[in-house]
Design a protein around this motif. Structure first.
Motif, PDB file in Angstrom:
ATOM      1  N   SER A   1      -2.575   6.286  -8.748  1.00 22.82           N
ATOM      2  CA  SER A   1      -1.631   6.523  -9.810  1.00 22.82           C
ATOM      3  C   SER A   1      -0.484   7.398  -9.337  1.00 22.82           C
ATOM      4  CB  SER A   1      -2.330   7.216 -10.983  1.00 22.82           C
ATOM      5  OG  SER A   1      -2.803   8.461 -10.539  1.00 22.82           O
ATOM      6  N   ASP A   2      -0.593   7.922  -8.125  1.00 24.11           N
ATOM      7  CA  ASP A   2       0.490   8.733  -7.592  1.00 24.11           C
ATOM      8  C   ASP A   2       1.724   7.849  -7.446  1.00 24.11           C
ATOM      9  OD1 ASP A   2       1.009  10.484  -4.450  1.00 24.11           O
ATOM     10  OD2 ASP A   2       2.032  10.584  -6.393  1.00 24.11           O
ATOM     11  N   PRO A   3       2.820   8.208  -8.063  1.00 25.28           N
ATOM     12  CA  PRO A   3       3.989   7.326  -8.015  1.00 25.28           C
ATOM     13  C   PRO A   3       4.528   7.168  -6.597  1.00 25.28           C
ATOM     14  CG  PRO A   3       4.554   9.406  -9.042  1.00 25.28           C
ATOM     15  CD  PRO A   3       3.089   9.398  -8.893  1.00 25.28           C
ATOM     16  N   MET A   4       4.387   8.239  -5.782  1.00 23.78           N
ATOM     17  CA  MET A   4       4.904   8.123  -4.415  1.00 23.78           C
ATOM     18  C   MET A   4       4.136   7.079  -3.623  1.00 23.78           C
ATOM     19  SD  MET A   4       7.505   9.651  -4.110  1.00 23.78           S
ATOM     20  CE  MET A   4       7.712   9.376  -2.380  1.00 23.78           C
ATOM     21  N   SER A   5       2.834   7.010  -3.848  1.00 23.33           N
ATOM     22  CA  SER A   5       2.080   6.037  -3.054  1.00 23.33           C
ATOM     23  C   SER A   5       2.375   4.624  -3.534  1.00 23.33           C
ATOM     24  CB  SER A   5       0.584   6.337  -3.106  1.00 23.33           C
ATOM     25  OG  SER A   5       0.109   6.048  -4.404  1.00 23.33           O
ATOM     26  N   ASN A   6       2.630   4.480  -4.839  1.00 25.85           N
ATOM     27  CA  ASN A   6       3.039   3.164  -5.330  1.00 25.85           C
ATOM     28  C   ASN A   6       4.318   2.710  -4.664  1.00 25.85           C
ATOM     29  OD1 ASN A   6       1.017   2.559  -7.022  1.00 25.85           O
ATOM     30  ND2 ASN A   6       1.988   3.367  -8.864  1.00 25.85           N
ATOM     31  N   LEU A   7       5.265   3.676  -4.653  1.00 26.59           N
ATOM     32  CA  LEU A   7       6.549   3.362  -4.055  1.00 26.59           C
ATOM     33  C   LEU A   7       6.387   3.025  -2.584  1.00 26.59           C
ATOM     34  CD1 LEU A   7       9.327   3.407  -5.263  1.00 26.59           C
ATOM     35  CD2 LEU A   7       9.691   5.637  -4.268  1.00 26.59           C
ATOM     36  N   ALA A   8       5.537   3.826  -1.917  1.00 19.84           N
ATOM     37  CA  ALA A   8       5.366   3.604  -0.481  1.00 19.84           C
ATOM     38  C   ALA A   8       4.751   2.229  -0.239  1.00 19.84           C
ATOM     39  CB  ALA A   8       4.499   4.698   0.118  1.00 19.84           C
ATOM     40  N   MET A   9       3.785   1.872  -1.077  1.00 16.80           N
ATOM     41  CA  MET A   9       3.151   0.570  -0.860  1.00 16.80           C
ATOM     42  C   MET A   9       4.119  -0.572  -1.115  1.00 16.80           C
ATOM     43  SD  MET A   9      -0.773   0.590  -2.022  1.00 16.80           S
ATOM     44  CE  MET A   9      -0.537   1.633  -3.438  1.00 16.80           C
ATOM     45  N   ALA A  10       4.947  -0.418  -2.169  1.00 11.57           N
ATOM     46  CA  ALA A  10       5.892  -1.494  -2.448  1.00 11.57           C
ATOM     47  C   ALA A  10       6.893  -1.629  -1.301  1.00 11.57           C
ATOM     48  CB  ALA A  10       6.619  -1.210  -3.764  1.00 11.57           C
ATOM     49  N   TYR A  11       7.383  -0.474  -0.819  1.00 12.05           N
ATOM     50  CA  TYR A  11       8.348  -0.504   0.277  1.00 12.05           C
ATOM     51  C   TYR A  11       7.728  -1.113   1.540  1.00 12.05           C
ATOM     52  CZ  TYR A  11      11.909   1.182   3.466  1.00 12.05           C
ATOM     53  OH  TYR A  11      12.889   1.253   4.409  1.00 12.05           O
ATOM     54  N   GLY A  12       6.472  -0.714   1.781  1.00 20.66           N
ATOM     55  CA  GLY A  12       5.822  -1.225   2.978  1.00 20.66           C
ATOM     56  C   GLY A  12       5.642  -2.727   2.924  1.00 20.66           C
ATOM     57  N   SER A  13       5.269  -3.223   1.736  1.00 17.25           N
ATOM     58  CA  SER A  13       5.049  -4.667   1.674  1.00 17.25           C
ATOM     59  C   SER A  13       6.364  -5.422   1.771  1.00 17.25           C
ATOM     60  CB  SER A  13       4.308  -5.044   0.396  1.00 17.25           C
ATOM     61  OG  SER A  13       5.087  -4.718  -0.713  1.00 17.25           O
TER      62      SER A  13
END
Lengths: 303, 83
Positions: free
Chosen positions: A63-75
């Protein structure tokens, strides 16, 4: 800060549902990010089993927004990289054209192998077309493919290793030398055929990959010869090799005749003229080179 | 005969070099393979000799463009014990 956290909590409520259905409901009483989560907590977070306290560290990581963002950017980076690689690779190796040559099935492979060893009964050697594009090899036995040559090459190397092993001449380096030798002869043969096709100015739709495929069909005869030599000694090797040489000669003549010669000459009518004669010589020499290579590449394996 | 891919590349480079070194006016014109002697036949009958001459000329043009002289001396491997 409280508002921020509850907002992200409600956002994360939708995300876990798309990922895993058995995730626990969010705990509204948790007012801080639990950063004491162990690195192993992330996989359990993805699975989202409702196991008491184990759900919480994983949930906060997701639920950490930074990790969501990181995952979206990575994909998105990964998909961009993949597109770039595909585009650049397509310039050197035409992957889509290669796929046509591997569109085979078991029936085709069986019939083609039989045709390579016994081409005398086959009547119709024309490649069938479908609106200007050749039909996939699965549906047309006369179409060239790359599956049999590739598998034949690899099997030839293995059989060569086996044959050398029975004579106590095997070392692991020999396999590499055999492979590179056979590959070099194949490349040289294709280059010479390309050069001669250019010199004789034949208007044909034979592509380079077609030539590689036709040159690779002789490995089948070579393998049969060497296996017969292993089982039955030198006489078996010579007899089988003779049979396979004649078969591949007839096969190549009948296949190339339709592609290289003009329409009239392909029907069997004797057309005079220097150009047709040249084309006939070219077809015959390409076909005659196959038995020579077959003998050259296998005679040292059977002693 | 044991070939490696490296020897194939060597052989190809040396052959291309040999074709590129043929001098136009000192040699090719003398034996009738000059570039001015190939514009004869029209129609669909180029013939092998004309095709060969065109090939030699294009190889020379391409190699001159890519500064064939700058292909360094190829480090011919000293084959001592291996095949």
């Amino acid at each position: 800060m409280d508002m921020d956290y509850t907002a992200t909590q409600s956002v994360s409520r939708q995300h876990p549902e798309t990922r895993s259905t058995s995730m626990d409901g969010t705990d509204p009483s948790q007012l801080f990010d639990d950063t004491s989560v162990a690195p192993g907590g992330q996989p359990t977070g993805f699975q989202g089993q409702g196991v008491g306290t184990m759900g919480h560290p994983g949930r906060t990581l997701l639920s950490d927004p930074m990790s969501n963002l990181a995952m979206a950017y990575g994909s998105s980076l990964a998909s961009q990289g993949k597109d770039l690689v595909d585009k650049n690779l397509d310039r050197f190796l035409p992957i889509s054209k290669l796929k046509y040559y591997f569109a085979v099935d078991t029936v085709y492979v069986g019939k083609k192998l039989g045709l390579l060893v016994f081409p005398y009964m086959h009547q119709n050697w024309e490649v069938s077309y479908q609106q200007d594009t050749p039909v996939a090899p699965r549906f047309d036995i006369n179409a060239p493919d790359l599956y049999i040559p590739a598998m034949g090459f690899i099997t030839y190397i293995l059989v060569a290793g086996l044959a050398l092993g029975t004579q106590n001449r095997f070392t692991p380096e020999i396999l590499g030398m055999q492979a590179s030798s056979a590959l070099v002869w194949l490349i040289m043969e294709v280059l010479v055929v390309l050069l001669s096709l250019y010199l004789v100015t034949v208007n044909t739709d034979l592509t380079t990959i077609d030539l590689v495929a036709f040159s690779g069909y002789k490995y089948v005869g070579m393998i049969v010869g060497v296996v017969a030599g292993l089982l039955f000694g030198r006489t078996g090797y010579y007899l089988t090799l003779l049979w396979c040489c004649i078969s591949i000669f007839v096969f190549m003549i009948r296949t190339l005749r339709l592609k290289l010669l003009s329409e009239a000459a392909a029907q069997g009518v004797l057309v005079h003229g220097a150009r047709n004669q040249l084309r006939m010589y070219l077809t015959m020499s390409i076909a005659a080179a196959q038995p020579i290579f077959m003998y050259w590449l296998t005679y040292h394996l059977v002693r | 005969m044991a070939f490696t891919l490296y020897s194939l590349i060597q052989a190809v480079i040396l052959c291309v070099n040999a074709v590129a070194v043929l001098h136009e006016e000192r040699f090719l014109s003398k034996i009738g393979w000059g570039v001015d002697q190939s514009i004869g036949g029209f129609g669909d009958e180029p013939g092998i000799k004309v095709q060969l001459m065109n090939l030699v000329r294009s190889v020379r043009t391409v190699m001159r463009g890519t500064t064939e002289k700058s292909i360094p001396f190829i480090n011919i491997k000293h084959r001592s014990a291996c095949i």
